[in-house]
Design an enzyme around this catalytic site. Structure first.
Site, mmCIF file in Angstrom:
data_model
loop_
_atom_site.group_PDB
_atom_site.id
_atom_site.type_symbol
_atom_site.label_atom_id
_atom_site.label_comp_id
_atom_site.label_asym_id
_atom_site.label_seq_id
_atom_site.Cartn_x
_atom_site.Cartn_y
_atom_site.Cartn_z
ATOM 1 N N PRO A 73 2.365 4.336 -3.145
ATOM 2 C CA PRO A 73 1.020 4.486 -2.582
ATOM 3 C C PRO A 73 0.978 5.601 -1.544
ATOM 4 O O PRO A 73 2.009 6.051 -1.046
ATOM 5 C CB PRO A 73 0.752 3.111 -1.942
ATOM 6 C CG PRO A 73 1.762 2.185 -2.536
ATOM 7 C CD PRO A 73 2.957 3.017 -2.861
ATOM 8 N N GLU A 77 -20.135 -14.563 8.410
ATOM 9 C CA GLU A 77 -18.705 -14.563 8.710
ATOM 10 C C GLU A 77 -18.165 -15.986 8.823
ATOM 11 O O GLU A 77 -17.016 -16.259 8.438
ATOM 12 C CB GLU A 77 -18.439 -13.789 10.005
ATOM 13 C CG GLU A 77 -18.859 -12.337 9.970
ATOM 14 C CD GLU A 77 -18.178 -11.561 8.859
ATOM 15 O OE1 GLU A 77 -17.073 -11.958 8.438
ATOM 16 O OE2 GLU A 77 -18.756 -10.562 8.403
ATOM 17 N N GLY A 111 5.629 7.625 2.784
ATOM 18 C CA GLY A 111 6.757 8.447 3.216
ATOM 19 C C GLY A 111 7.454 9.196 2.108
ATOM 20 O O GLY A 111 8.649 9.496 2.233
ATOM 21 N N LYS A 112 6.763 9.539 1.045
ATOM 22 C CA LYS A 112 7.407 10.260 -0.060
ATOM 23 C C LYS A 112 7.798 11.672 0.371
ATOM 24 O O LYS A 112 8.931 12.106 0.138
ATOM 25 C CB LYS A 112 6.453 10.305 -1.266
ATOM 26 C CG LYS A 112 6.091 8.939 -1.814
ATOM 27 C CD LYS A 112 5.207 9.035 -3.046
ATOM 28 C CE LYS A 112 3.821 9.527 -2.708
ATOM 29 N NZ LYS A 112 3.069 8.582 -1.868
#
Length: 697
Positions: free
Chosen positions: A252, A475, A256-257
Site C-alpha cells: 500500500p 453517532e 516504505g517501498k
C-alpha cells in the site's frame, strides 16, 4: 585554542589537496548566441559606415543652383533617387561651394583633393533631372560654357537584401530555442531521448541504511541477499548461482517501498538511479524507448548499481487493455523496450533492478515472469511491534515529555502506515511548538492522531441546534449498534465536534489486526455502519444527507459479498472479481448475463434491508441507552471509553475498549460499582468509519 577547534583545523588540513584548495570550475558567462550577435552588429556597422567615403551632402535646390552657375562638373544618378556629383576645380579652389574638412584618419587615410570635390544629394521622385541637365547643356553650348557630364546606373544593395532574408530566419531559430529551453531544461532536441533518472550518492551525507527503516523485518531479510550480492558478487557467481534480475516491491502507499530501496543502495554502497514510471513517457513518439535504452546504458557504465523505478504501473500495465478506448502505443513501446533490456541484462554486471507499485494486479505478465521481476516482496502495513519501532525512529529527534509512552501510541494507531506515523510525530511537534511547550507531551500526540484521522478541529464552526442533535443521535446509533454486536471493533471515542472539510461528527474504533472476515463479521460491520441512519429515522421520523458515506460503504460491502466472495446462496459460489482480474474491460464486457446482473442487484438490496432491520431491532431494544448517550454527547461533545461503559454497560462480546490494555480491569471494576480513579480514558484510535459528511449526495 579549544580541542574542538584543533580537531576542525586538523580535519580541514586533511581534506585540503596537496596542491592547494581547488577553485570551483567557472563556466563561460556568455553563450555562443551573444558572440554571434556581436559579430553581426560589427559587420553591419562596418558595411554601413566604414565602406563609404566622406562627401558633402547638399540640398537638392542648392544642387540645381550650382548646376545653373556652372559649379558642377559631373553628375551620376543612382537608382533615380540619389545623385552623386563632382564640383569643378575652380569652384572648390575659389571657395564658391562648401566642402567637408576633416583630419587624417588612420583607417581611411588622408583626404585627397578628389574626395573634397565630391558631393551627394537626394533627388525627388517628381523631378525630371535628365531633362533639366539636357536643357542646361544646350544653353551652355550656346553660350560657350562647360557642360555637365551625367550618367545613370542601378545599384544593388546585396548586403541589405541578405539581411532582409537572414535576419528573420535567425530570429525564428532563436525564438524556437528559447521556447524549448523555457518548457523544460531537458527538452532540447539533442537531449530529448536522455533519461530523467536522478543519481543518488549512496555514500553521501543523506545516506539511508537499514537502521533508518523501522519494522519490515521480513522484507529486509529478503533484500539482505541483494546487498550481499552487490558487496561480494563472486560469492554467488563462484558456485554458478544467479541473483534475481528484478525485485518488485509491492504494498500500500506510504509503507516504505522507496525508503527500503534507498536503504539497499546505502547498505551496499553503490550508485542508486531513481526514476518514476511516468518520466519515460513523453509527447514525442519513441522518446520512452530511447530513455529506457539510455538509462540502462548509464547503469552498465556505473555498475555495480541499483535502478529503482517508482510507480512502474505507469508503463508496466498489461498490453491490450483499454482496446475499446484506444490503446496507448507509446506506453506499450516503452514497456517492450524495458522487457528487452531486462531480458538481455547480465547479472554478472552487478546491476539490480528494483521497482515499486501498489497495483501488481495490473502489471503485464511478461514483466513478472522468471528472468525479469521474478521476486516479489510484500511491504505491508506494520503491526503493533513494528509501529513501535517506527515511532522510535521518528521520535529520536524530538524532545519528548516524561508522560509519552510509545507503546500506547503504537496501540492507538492500528492500520497506520509508516508515512502516517511520521505525519503524526511531526504534527505533535508542531502542536507542542504552537503552544509554547518545552517538550512534546502525550496530549500532543493524541491530538495529532485525531488530526490525521479526522482532520482539523473546527471549534468556531456554527451549527444549528437541530443539526447538532441529529449528529448526536447519528453517532450514538453507530456506537450502540457496534457495542452490542459480536464481530464489530470496539468503540473508543465518539465526537460531535466538526472536523475536516465537511465532517460534523465521527466515531473511532480500535480495529483488530485480522486478515480474514467471515460472512457474519461483514454483516455485523454493515449493521453498525447503517446504525446512524436508522437512529435518525427512529428518533426524528426523517433522514438526512449525513449518512452518504455509510450508504456507500455498505453498498460496496454488499456487492463484494455477492460478486467477489460468493456469499450469496442465490448467486452461488462464484467470484467475478470485477475490480481486479478484468480491469478496464469489466465496464464493457461483464462476465455474466443480464439475468445474473438483475439477481445480483436483488441480493444486494436484500442484504442491505436485512442489516437495516437488524439495526432497527437493536436500537428499539436499547432506546433508553440511545437517548442517554445522545444527551451525554450534546453535553460533553466528546466521549471516551469510560463514558461509554458508564452509559451502555458491559460489552457483551470481546474485551473492553482500551488501546494499551492497561485500563481493562479499571473499566470492568466500574461495572461492579467499585471505585476507580478520576482520570477518564479517552485515548483516540483510528476509525474504521469515515467522519459523517454534511454534504448532500
Amino acid at each position: 585554542m579549544s580541542q574542538n577547534e584543533r580537531d576542525s583545523l586538523e580535519l580541514e588540513r586533511k581534506n585540503t589537496p596537496p596542491d592547494g584548495p581547488r577553485l570551483p570550475e567557472r563556466r563561460p558567462r556568455f553563450s555562443v548566441w551573444i558572440y554571434l550577435a556581436i559579430f553581426l552588429a560589427l559587420l553591419v556597422h562596418f558595411f554601413l559606415f566604414w565602406t563609404g567615403t566622406d562627401t558633402s551632402t547638399i540640398e537638392y535646390s542648392q544642387f540645381l543652383e550650382y548646376v545653373e552657375k556652372g559649379y558642377v562638373e559631373r553628375v551620376e544618378i543612382v537608382n533615380d533617387t540619389k545623385v552623386q556629383g563632382r564640383f569643378t576645380e575652380a569652384a572648390v579652389r575659389e571657395g564658391l561651394v562648401s566642402v567637408p574638412v576633416r583630419q587624417t584618419d588612420l583607417l581611411r587615410g588622408a583626404q585627397t583633393p578628389e574626395l573634397i570635390r565630391r558631393f551627394t544629394t537626394t533627388k525627388p521622385a517628381d523631378h525630371d533631372l535628365t531633362s533639366f541637365l539636357l536643357a542646361y547643356n544646350e544653353r551652355a553650348r550656346a553660350e560657350g560654357r562647360p557642360t555637365v557630364q551625367f550618367t545613370a546606373r542601378i545599384e544593388e544593395n546585396w548586403f541589405g537584401g541578405l539581411l532582409t532574408w537572414i535576419f528573420p530566419l535567425i530570429l525564428i531559430v532563436a525564438l524556437w530555442v528559447f521556447l524549448l529551453r523555457r518548457m523544460s531544461p531537458s527538452s532540447q532536441v539533442l537531449n530529448i531521448g536522455k533519461n530523467r533518472a536522478i543519481l543518488y550518492d549512496a555514500m553521501g551525507d543523506h545516506r539511508v541504511t537499514f537502521k533508518d527503516v523501522a519494522g519490515l523485518d521480513e522484507a529486509k531479510e529478503e533484500v539482505a541477499e541483494i546487498v550481499e550480492f552487490l558487496k561480494n558478487p563472486k560469492k554467488f557467481t563462484r558456485l554458478g548461482g544467479k541473483l534475481p534480475k528484478g525485485v518488485l516491491l509491492v504494498g500500500p502507499p506510504g509503507t516504505g517501498k522507496t525508503l527500503l530501496a534507498k536503504a539497499v543502495a546505502g547498505e551496499a554502497g553503490v550508485p542508486f538511479f531513481s526514476i518514476s514510471g511516468s518520466d519515460f513517457v513523453e509527447m514525442f513518439v519513441g522518446v520512452g524507448a530511447a530513455r529506457v535504452r539510455d538509462l540502462f546504458r548509464q547503469a552498465k557504465e556505473k555498475a555495480p548499481c541499483i535502478i529503482f523505478i517508482d510507480e512502474i504501473d505507469a508503463i508496466g500495465r498489461s498490453r491490450g487493455r483499454g482496446i475499446m478506448m484506444g490503446a496507448n502505443d507509446e506506453r506499450e513501446n516503452t514497456l517492450n523496450q524495458l522487457l528487452v533490456e531486462m531480458d538481455g541484462f547480465n547479472t554478472d554486471k552487478g546491476v539490480i533492478i528494483m521497482a515499486a507499485t501498489n497495483r501488481p494486479d495490473v502489471l503485464d505478465p511478461a514483466l513478472l515472469r522468471p528472468g525479469r521481476f521474478d521476486r516479489q516482496i510484500l511491504i505491508d502495513k506494520p503491526d503493533r511491534r513494528e509501529r513501535l519501532e517506527i515511532f522510535k525512529v521518528h521520535t529520536r529527534d524530538l524532545i519528548l515529555g516524561d508522560d509519552v509512552d510509545l507503546e500506547v501510541l503504537a496501540g492507538q494507531t492500528p492500520g497506520f502506515a509508516g508515512a502516517e506515523i511520521a505525519n503524526v510525530c511531526n504534527e505533535a511537534a508542531l502542536l507542542a511548538a504552537r503552544k509554547g511547550k518545552e517538550a512534546v507531551e502525550m496530549e500532543d500526540f493524541e491530538q495529532a492522531i485525531d488530526r490525521v484521522i479526522a482532520g482539523l478541529e473546527k471549534k468556531n464552526k456554527i451549527i444549528s441546534p437541530e443539526e447538532r442533535e441529529i449528529v448526536a443521535y447519528h453517532e450514538a446509533g453507530h456506537a450502540i449498534v457496534g457495542w452490542f454486536l459480536r464481530y464489530t471493533d470496539p468503540v473508543v471515542k465518539v465526537s460531535i465536534v466538526p472536523r475536516g472539510l465537511a465532517a460534523l461528527g465521527y466515531a473511532q474504533y480500535l480495529p483488530e489486526e485480522r486478515y480474514l472476515y467471515t460472512k457474519e463479521a461483514l454483516l455485523d460491520r454493515m449493521t453498525m455502519a447503517i446504525g446512524g441512519r436508522v437512529a435518525e429515522e427512529l428518533v426524528f421520523g426523517r433522514i438526512s444527507t449525513g449518512a452518504q458515506n455509510d450508504l456507500e460503504r455498505i453498498t460496496r460491502m454488499a456487492y463484494a459479498m455477492v460478486v467477489d466472495y460468493g456469499m450469496s446462496e442465490r448467486v452461488g459460489y462464484v467470484s467475478f472479481n470485477l475490480s481486479g482480474q478484468y480491469g478496464e474491460q469489466a465496464f464493457f464486457d461483464k462476465p455474466y448475463s443480464e439475468e445474473t446482473a438483475r439477481l445480483i442487484d436483488e441480493e444486494v438490496r436484500r442484504i442491505i434491508n436485512e442489516v437495516r432491520e437488524r439495526a432497527r431491532r437493536i436500537l428499539e431494544e436499547k432506546r433508553d441507552k440511545l437517548e442517554a448517550l445522545a444527551r451525554r454527547l450534546l453535553e460533553k461533545e466528546v466521549l471516551g471509553p469510560r463514558d461509554l461503559v458508564e452509559i451502555l454497560g458491559p460489552r457483551p462480546y470481546g474485551d473492553y475498549p482500551s488501546p494499551n490494555g492497561k485500563d481493562v480491569e479499571e473499566l470492568k471494576d466500574l461495572q461492579k460499582g467499585e471505585p476507580t480513579s478520576s482520570s477518564a480514558v479517552e485515548a483516540p484510535a483510528p476509525q474504521t468509519e469515515r467522519p459523517e459528511s454534511s454534504s448532500a449526495p
